[in-house]
Scaffold this active site. Structure first.
Site, PDB file in Angstrom:
ATOM      1  N   GLY A 195       0.897  -1.302  -0.064  1.00 62.14           N
ATOM      2  CA  GLY A 195       0.062   0.021   0.133  1.00 62.14           C
ATOM      3  C   GLY A 195       0.814   1.373  -0.095  1.00 62.14           C
ATOM      4  CB  SER A 196       3.224   2.463  -1.353  1.00 62.55           C
ATOM      5  OG  SER A 196       2.985   1.358  -2.333  1.00 62.55           O
ATOM      6  NE  ARG A 197       0.576  10.238  -2.841  1.00 61.58           N
ATOM      7  CZ  ARG A 197       0.313  11.286  -1.759  1.00 61.58           C
ATOM      8  NH1 ARG A 197      -0.675  10.894  -1.054  1.00 61.58           N
ATOM      9  NH2 ARG A 197       1.289  12.271  -1.713  1.00 61.58           N
TER      10      ARG A 197
END
Length: 553
Positions: free
Chosen positions: A490-492
């Site tokens: 889960g990241s950006r």
């Protein structure tokens, strides 16, 4: 159920030996048959199937060893699918790397020779019975030396043909040892079966010696220092187990400790000593074994294709997958054992639940750490798979954010050619990466020197594992599409670059893959004179504005 497993095991074992034999022969060199060319990779493909079949054969033997309360062999059989699956994986590497690995071919040949001998003897009850009776008779000779008299019962062939019979625990050939008057009345009866003949240990050395490329004289000497000593030591082992069991030395658990624990430890130590002896005569065999042990250190040739998984995939993934595969056959045996009305004091149903949870987790982890091939398009490309969360232009800078959900590939790529100027890791909070507050999360800021000027890539961690792994270093020159790092769970990824000459090709809410075009850049050299007069001042102003922001990064 047991009969079904027996028939299935028969299919697996015969198929495995047949496939491995073909695989060994074809993988050695290219062959031509009936005018058709068979490259060596065909042999590797046969070997892959052979190793997998062999793994499943031993996997389904777990139930039998649970029933006879032999946890050591049960655990070894449960580990068969992970182990032989790993060998199959290296056969696959030989295909994609176009590189043969001789220790693996030696192991395949040895498996065919040793396995062929063992399963032939086991499947012919008359032959197995002769060997079992011989070993039983000679085992009690050692007891007779010390005045401990025993008698042999008749050979029990079980049900079925004596000429050929598929393997099944209910049809195992055995010879009973009768302890006469000195046997403790509470002691269980001891039977000599094929596993008590040391045939498995002997044929492992026989197979290794036969398949090792060395002069015949040295191979014969290696045979003499291993097979006869194994046979004699096994007779002593049997005699000791019989005496301890019938004397009821440790009560009701005597046979378990004598047979399943101490005897196996002693056998293992003896095999280690004998292996050292055989290596004296056959260092080539030692090299082959060390080559198999060194499989994890096997390196890909220069320019070989990589596997479709992340470079920094944690070892935890391998541990979870292995644990799931080892535990599953224990749990899967619970229904069959219960249907047979047999009570086993092992928590099989609980193990089954745990194994299913681990299998589901394994599938999730493999999906998460996948790293498939991506086509790299023209222009500035997406650094990641995911959702375009933000597209904005502010003070001469374009800002694009790509959010990666758990279902997306989390390996990031360079959106443009350039040289790494700097990398700065910043600690921070751990809010979900899709949240607006994630701007304060832990991050890794990478600056590139590109034809567009300074290009900033910010990898932002999410709230689960919160770990960012970089594949690049300062001063490294990277090309567009190169893998630059991995963000766990889960990241950006945020991009910031000058807006002059840029035409954005995506909008917020778009789904995109790494390597697909985010924006296009039109250099001044490709513009007409009129366009240069119109565009020049705009780009100059954009550069001036961009140069005054983000100084802190």
């Amino acid at each position: 159920m047991a009969t079904d497993l027996s028939l299935l095991g028969e299919v697996f074992v015969i198929s495995s030996l047949f496939l491995l034999a073909i695989g060994y022969y074809v993988s050695g060199r290219e062959h031509v048959f009936l005018g058709r060319r068979f490259p060596t990779k065909i042999g590797n493909q046969f070997s892959i199937l052979g190793w997998i079949c062999l793994g499943f054969f031993w996997w389904i033997q777990v139930e039998y060893y649970i029933l006879i309360k032999d946890p050591v062999n049960a655990l070894i059989c449960a580990a068969a699918v992970p182990f032989f699956g790993y060998l199959a994986y290296h056969e696959y590497l030989s295909i994609i790397w176009k590189s043969s690995y001789e220790p693996l071919r030696w192991l395949a040949a040895m498996t065919v020779v040793a396995g062929g001998i063992y399963f032939f003897v086991e499947r012919v009850p008359l032959l197995a019975g002769w060997l079992i009776h011989l070993v039983a008779e000679q085992s009690i000779w050692f007891l007779d030396i010390f005045g401990i008299e025993n008698r042999l019962g008749p050979i029990d062939y079980g049900e079925g043909s004596k000429i050929y019979r598929s393997g099944s625990e209910h049809e195992e050939v055995r010879v009973a040892i009768e302890g006469d008057s000195w046997k403790d009345p509470l002691a269980p009866s001891v039977n000599i079966v094929l596993a008590c003949t040391a045939l498995q240990s002997m044929i492992i050395f026989v197979g290794g010696v036969i398949c090792t490329k060395a002069p015949l004289s040295r191979r014969f000497n290696a045979f003499l220092v291993t097979v006869p000593p194994i046979y004699i030591l096994n007779l002593i082992r049997n005699a000791v187990v019989i005496w301890l069991t019938y004397e009821h030395v440790w009560g009701v658990d005597t046979f378990f400790w004598a047979h399943a624990v101490y005897a196996k430890i002693g056998s293992l130590l003896a095999l280690v000593v004998l292996a050292i002896a055989v290596f004296h005569f056959l260092p080539e065999m030692q090299d082959s074994i060390l080559g198999v042990i060194d499989l994890p250190l096997r390196e890909a040739p220069e320019g070989a294709p990589k596997l479709p998984f992340a470079k920094e995939m944690p070892n935890m993934v391998i541990y979870v997958i292995t644990s799931a595969l080892v535990l599953f056959p224990f749990g899967a045996s619970s229904n069959s054992i219960r249907e047979q009305g047999i009570v086993v004091d092992w928590p099989l149903e609980e193990i089954y639940v745990v194994s299913l949870i681990l299998i589901i987790l394994s599938i999730f982890l493999l999906c998460f750490y996948r790293d498939p091939h991506r086509v790299i398009e023209d222009g500035i490309v997406s650094p990641a798979d995911g959702l375009v969360q933000k597209v904005s232009t502010k003070r001469g800078m374009i800002h694009i954010s790509v959010f990666m959900g758990l279902q997306n590939v989390h390996v990031n790529r360079s959106p443009i050619d350039g040289k790494v100027i700097s990398q700065k890791h910043r600690s921070g909070g751990y809010t979900p990466a899709f949240s607006k507050d994630s701007d304060k999360n832990e991050r890794l800021v990478t600056k590139l020197d590109t034809d567009l000027g300074i290009f900033k890539i910010t990898q932002i961690a999410g709230f689960l594992v919160r770990r960012i792994v970089s594949y690049i270093e300062p001063n490294e020159v990277i090309v567009k599409g190169k893998r630059i790092g991995l963000i766990h769970f889960g990241s950006r990824v945020d991009l910031a670059f000058e807006s002059s000459g840029i035409k954005i090709k995506v909008k917020e809410g778009d789904r995109i893959l790494a390597g697909q075009t985010l924006a296009e850049f039109t250099p001044m050299s490709s513009l007409s004179v009129a366009e240069k007069l119109m565009e020049g001042p705009k780009r100059l102003l954009s550069k001036l504005q961009a140069s005054t922001i983000d100084k802190g990064d």
